[in-house]
Scaffold this motif. Structure first.
Motif, PDB file in Angstrom:
ATOM      1  N   THR A  66       0.858  -1.179   0.000  1.00 50.47           N
ATOM      2  CA  THR A  66       0.000   0.000   0.000  1.00 50.47           C
ATOM      3  C   THR A  66       0.896   1.232   0.000  1.00 50.47           C
ATOM      4  O   THR A  66       1.846   1.309   0.785  1.00 50.47           O
ATOM      5  CB  THR A  66      -0.921   0.034   1.236  1.00 50.47           C
ATOM      6  OG1 THR A  66      -1.896  -1.008   1.112  1.00 50.47           O
ATOM      7  CG2 THR A  66      -1.652   1.368   1.337  1.00 50.47           C
ATOM      8  N   HIS A 293      -2.971  -3.718 -10.065  1.00 48.90           N
ATOM      9  CA  HIS A 293      -3.810  -3.630  -8.864  1.00 48.90           C
ATOM     10  C   HIS A 293      -3.628  -4.815  -7.925  1.00 48.90           C
ATOM     11  O   HIS A 293      -4.011  -4.754  -6.757  1.00 48.90           O
ATOM     12  CB  HIS A 293      -5.282  -3.513  -9.262  1.00 48.90           C
ATOM     13  CG  HIS A 293      -5.751  -4.649 -10.111  1.00 48.90           C
ATOM     14  ND1 HIS A 293      -5.492  -4.734 -11.460  1.00 48.90           N
ATOM     15  CD2 HIS A 293      -6.447  -5.776  -9.805  1.00 48.90           C
ATOM     16  CE1 HIS A 293      -6.007  -5.840 -11.947  1.00 48.90           C
ATOM     17  NE2 HIS A 293      -6.597  -6.496 -10.961  1.00 48.90           N
ATOM     18  N   THR A 297      -2.074  -1.007  -3.644  1.00 50.66           N
ATOM     19  CA  THR A 297      -3.239  -0.181  -3.348  1.00 50.66           C
ATOM     20  C   THR A 297      -2.724   1.216  -3.072  1.00 50.66           C
ATOM     21  O   THR A 297      -1.748   1.395  -2.324  1.00 50.66           O
ATOM     22  CB  THR A 297      -4.018  -0.687  -2.121  1.00 50.66           C
ATOM     23  OG1 THR A 297      -4.545  -1.983  -2.409  1.00 50.66           O
ATOM     24  CG2 THR A 297      -5.165   0.254  -1.774  1.00 50.66           C
ATOM     25  N   THR A 334      -7.273  -0.117  -7.871  1.00 47.01           N
ATOM     26  CA  THR A 334      -6.043   0.242  -7.142  1.00 47.01           C
ATOM     27  C   THR A 334      -6.301   1.308  -6.088  1.00 47.01           C
ATOM     28  O   THR A 334      -5.709   1.283  -5.008  1.00 47.01           O
ATOM     29  CB  THR A 334      -4.969   0.757  -8.134  1.00 47.01           C
ATOM     30  OG1 THR A 334      -4.726  -0.230  -9.126  1.00 47.01           O
ATOM     31  CG2 THR A 334      -3.670   1.095  -7.412  1.00 47.01           C
ATOM     32  N   TRP A 785      -7.018  -3.114   2.040  1.00 47.46           N
ATOM     33  CA  TRP A 785      -5.720  -3.352   1.395  1.00 47.46           C
ATOM     34  C   TRP A 785      -5.440  -4.831   1.132  1.00 47.46           C
ATOM     35  O   TRP A 785      -4.843  -5.171   0.128  1.00 47.46           O
ATOM     36  CB  TRP A 785      -4.593  -2.758   2.249  1.00 47.46           C
ATOM     37  CG  TRP A 785      -4.768  -1.313   2.563  1.00 47.46           C
ATOM     38  CD1 TRP A 785      -5.427  -0.379   1.806  1.00 47.46           C
ATOM     39  CD2 TRP A 785      -4.292  -0.623   3.724  1.00 47.46           C
ATOM     40  NE1 TRP A 785      -5.383   0.849   2.430  1.00 47.46           N
ATOM     41  CE2 TRP A 785      -4.696   0.735   3.603  1.00 47.46           C
ATOM     42  CE3 TRP A 785      -3.552  -1.000   4.849  1.00 47.46           C
ATOM     43  CZ2 TRP A 785      -4.373   1.690   4.566  1.00 47.46           C
ATOM     44  CZ3 TRP A 785      -3.233  -0.054   5.804  1.00 47.46           C
ATOM     45  CH2 TRP A 785      -3.649   1.277   5.666  1.00 47.46           C
TER      46      TRP A 785
END
Length: 792
Positions: A66, A293, A297, A334, A785
């Motif tokens: 992330t 994706h 994220t 995403t 996430w």
């Protein structure tokens, strides 16, 4: 792993040698700054292996990341945090004791990193700490501001802003990575989707290590600094200045068109650089761009990084040659959006002319997004023409950033249950109707490592003694303290803890503000950004009322328990009302503090240049936490959680996370007053509120206004504030004044029963476990996430 921090003797030997080799002085002749610098460099170097190991694990195991995009990361000093989380604090402390060095003094020589302003930035910093401590591959992304928000001086009772020179002292915790610099195009014009003749800016990344809590995980906060680009052929003085101005200062003055353009540049540059860096990494690892994706994220923290969405579309379409639909599918899988405000004026909107001029290709893409979104709304069939216009990504004159975020993200979250409910049912009701599955709540939290373990050793000692030490890893175990609520020994120790923290704060305030406080008085603290909805104005109006009553009512004076009101706040440089309120607080405090008839009962302090370091003294010392925003206006708040965790009951409205604080700690252990969210909404909907009627019927308010007019040689000096209250009072200060004053009477009376107050304090500590950012981050990961944890 063997390190120089393994034992104190090894560390002492290396530390003394490094002082000598670097500065050519013996330890006894070295300065505090020199000692700090060597300690920080030794620690930073020692973290390199854990940093490499963390990144290698993520790469070798193909872990998803992330990237947390935020305009602010209000980190505070990192020396203490990094020593504690690496597990080396005690070794260094014992070594320094042997060497007759005060570690606390060395820690305080570090300058607060000027990378944020308020709660938004402090929350982001807490999230980085929690994610690393939970072994999650989360990485921050922002700008490396040469100067922070500003350094505040109160001169002649007025706020004066100075550049925050935090980078004048070397920032030891950063590593410049020239080879990962990215060129960003601005301006130019578009022909057949191709940007012609842009102005190029170079974004250079600096990485700051984020240390997990004794788990060997070290992630990073990436900060982009802007410089002239080699791709830019014409480099005159104007260009060079512009290239550096982008990362010059946090929140530049946006009262002019140039200022607005600069702010939009900032938003685009750090967003575009972060997106491009992730895509380059993805391709370097030979991954399919269509599976982007699955590996990333992008968490968009507030609307500043909105341009992440159209920038992804630009790269996927213009550079990776994907079709619109395919690019949109990847982008929307995403991106996730965190909304932080209910105030419509705070939802970013950009003038179309400025937007199109600076980012012509991005504007084209947003236009196409808007065209397709309009089609979605028309096909849905539930919205009339007016609703569809107000939901659009582009209005007549503005680009609506929050709407782009909602349309372009797979998750939209609020930051407290009340806030999320208001988003779903009022502010963004039509979007919720359209996308009910996108909306979710993630109540904010704070890192208990900094706001309890690091800043309140006295309370930590009590907790360790009463409930064991495993609460440090699982804060819900604080609930076990509730069994000691009526235990006399626990109450006595909590009392001693609070007195020690109040003494430390009083000493700090005397040194920095020149005001002496009675540590046995109630320390009543309101520290947060200065904004009308946070109602520092109601606080000072009430203080003036109390002062007047102490002067005229002998019975009240005899029964009043001594009270010290402490404010800390910065007002945005162009926010005239907020700056006027600071002047009102400052002028009032001077009069009140100098009155020998009452100053043993009432003191008022406005602390200058409130920052994270000051907060570390203020949070543990509070007896009473002021959380008095107009209901429906505060999204969450995090200061309320820090006060709660350190044992301060809340005097506040049922707004933001106050609602959940009261649910956990009990309304009987706090002082709740004022209009509810429903009542506030009803008042604004019906538009029938007449503040002047309240004023005309309340002699207390009339006397307070008279006092304010008498404070200055020009009686009209504060009429800007007073007329606003009488004619508008949008944030319902006068409406809630009576309830607020009554709540204070109860709080002052309750404090006299010290035993009962300490039980309330223990109840707040015991039920604060929910408000750790570890819980918040676990929820983000579980619901949004879906990251795999790093396990060495």
């Amino acid at each position: 792993m063997q390190t120089i921090f393994t034992d104190k003797e090894t560390f002492k030997k290396v530390f003394i040698e490094e002082i000598k080799n670097t500065y050519n002085v013996d330890l006894k002749d070295s300065s505090i700054v020199q000692r700090y610098t060597i300690l920080a460099k030794l620690l930073e170097t020692n973290l390199d292996e854990a940093y490499r190991k963390t990144n290698a694990y993520i790469k070798d195991n193909n872990l998803k990341k992330t990237i947390y995009f935020s305009m602010e990361f209000l980190m505070g000093r990192l020396i203490t945090n990094n020593l504690q989380n690496s597990g080396y604090y005690d070794v260094v402390k014992k070594a320094f004791q042997d060497l007759d060095i005060d570690l606390n003094e060395v820690e305080q020589s570090e300058t607060d990193a000027g990378l944020g302003n308020g709660g938004l930035g402090r929350l982001a910093a807490c999230f980085l700490d929690s994610a690393a401590s939970l072994s999650l591959p989360l990485f921050g992304n922002s700008l490396r501001y040469q100067h922070g928000f500003f350094r505040q001086e109160i001169r002649n009772h007025k706020q004066v802003e100075h550049l925050d020179p935090w980078l004048d002292q070397p920032f030891i915790w950063e590593t410049r990575r020239d080879h990962e610099a990215i060129d960003i195009p601005l301006f130019g014009y578009v022909e057949h989707t191709k940007l012609i003749n842009p102005v190029w800016i170079k974004a250079v990344p600096y990485d700051v290590k984020i240390v997990g809590d004794q788990n060997g995980v070290v992630t990073t906060l990436r900060l982009w600094s802007t410089e002239p680009s080699d791709k830019q052929m014409m480099q005159d003085k104007k260009y060079i200045k512009m290239s550096k101005d982008i990362s010059e200062v946090l929140y530049p003055d946006d009262s002019t068109e140039n200022g607005k353009t600069l702010r939009l540049m900032q938003s685009y540059v750090f967003s575009a650089a972060g997106v491009k860096a992730a895509i380059l990494e993805h391709k370097t690892l030979c991954r399919d761009i269509r599976k982007f994706h699955e590996y990333y994220t992008f968490q968009i923290n507030d609307t500043h990084p909105t341009l992440v969405i159209p920038e992804m579309m630009r790269i996927f379409m213009d550079e990776e040659y994907l079709g619109y639909d395919e690019a949109w599918d990847i982008t929307t899988k995403t991106c996730a959006f965190t909304n932080h405000t209910i105030l419509s004026e705070a939802l970013e909107k950009w003038n179309i002319q400025i937007f199109r001029n600076l980012l012509p290709r991005i504007y084209e893409i947003v236009q196409e997004m808007n065209r397709r979104f309009k089609r979605v709304l028309e096909e849905d069939g539930r919205f009339n023409r007016e609703q569809m216009y107000f939901m659009g990504l582009i209005g007549h004159h503005h680009v609506r950033m929050a709407h782009i975020c909602i349309y372009g993200s797979f998750s939209v979250n609020g930051v407290a249950q009340l806030h999320t409910d208001i988003l779903k049912n009022i502010e963004m009701k039509n979007f919720y109707t359209l996308y009910p599955n996108k909306f979710n709540n993630k109540t904010n939290g704070i890192t208990h490592r900094r706001w309890l373990i690091h800043t309140n050793h006295e309370l930590v000692q009590i907790l360790d003694e009463k409930i064991g030490t495993t609460w440090r890893q699982d804060l819900t175990q604080l609930e076990r303290l509730d069994a000691f609520r009526k235990d006399e020994d626990t109450k006595k120790k909590i009392d001693q803890m609070k007195l020690a923290k109040k003494q430390a704060l009083a000493d700090y305030i005397l040194k920095h503000e020149g005001v002496s406080l009675d540590v046995n008085s109630i320390f009543d603290i309101q520290i947060k950004r200065l904004h009308e909805y946070k109602r520092q104005l109601m606080n000072i109006l009430h203080i003036i009322y109390v002062y007047q009553r102490l002067k005229t009512d002998p019975v009240f004076k005899k029964n009043y328990y001594p009270h010290s009101f402490i404010f800390g706040a910065k007002a945005a440089p162009s926010y005239h009302m907020a700056k006027a309120i600071i002047e009102l607080i400052s002028r009032s405090s001077e009069i009140i503090n100098q009155d020998s008839d009452t100053n043993h009962l009432l003191k008022v302090v406005f602390v200058e240049n409130y920052n994270v370091t000051y907060a570390e003294y203020l949070m543990p010392a509070a007896d009473l936490s002021e959380q008095i925003s107009t209901a429906t206006k505060e999204a969450s708040g995090t200061g309320n959680m820090k006060f709660m965790m350190n044992g301060a009951p809340t005097i506040g409205t049922l707004d933001g996370a106050n609602v959940e604080i009261v649910e956990y700690a009990g309304e009987e252990n706090n002082f709740i007053f004022g209009l509810t969210a429903e009542q506030v909404s009803e008042i604004h909907t019906n538009n029938g509120y007449k503040p002047r009627e309240i004023f005309n019927e309340d002699p207390r308010l009339q006397n307070v206004f008279s006092f304010i007019r008498s404070m200055h040689e020009n009686p009209q000096h504060f009429d800007y504030i007073l007329n606003n209250l009488l004619n508008s009072d949008y944030f319902l200060v006068l409406k809630d004044f009576d309830a607020y004053a009554h709540a204070h009477v109860i709080a002052n009376e309750t404090y006299k029963d010290r035993s009962k107050w300490l039980e309330m304090s223990i109840a707040n500590i015991a039920h604060s476990g929910f408000f750790t950012s570890d819980r918040t981050i676990e929820q983000y990961n579980q619901d949004i996430w879906k990251l795999t944890k790093i396990k060495f």
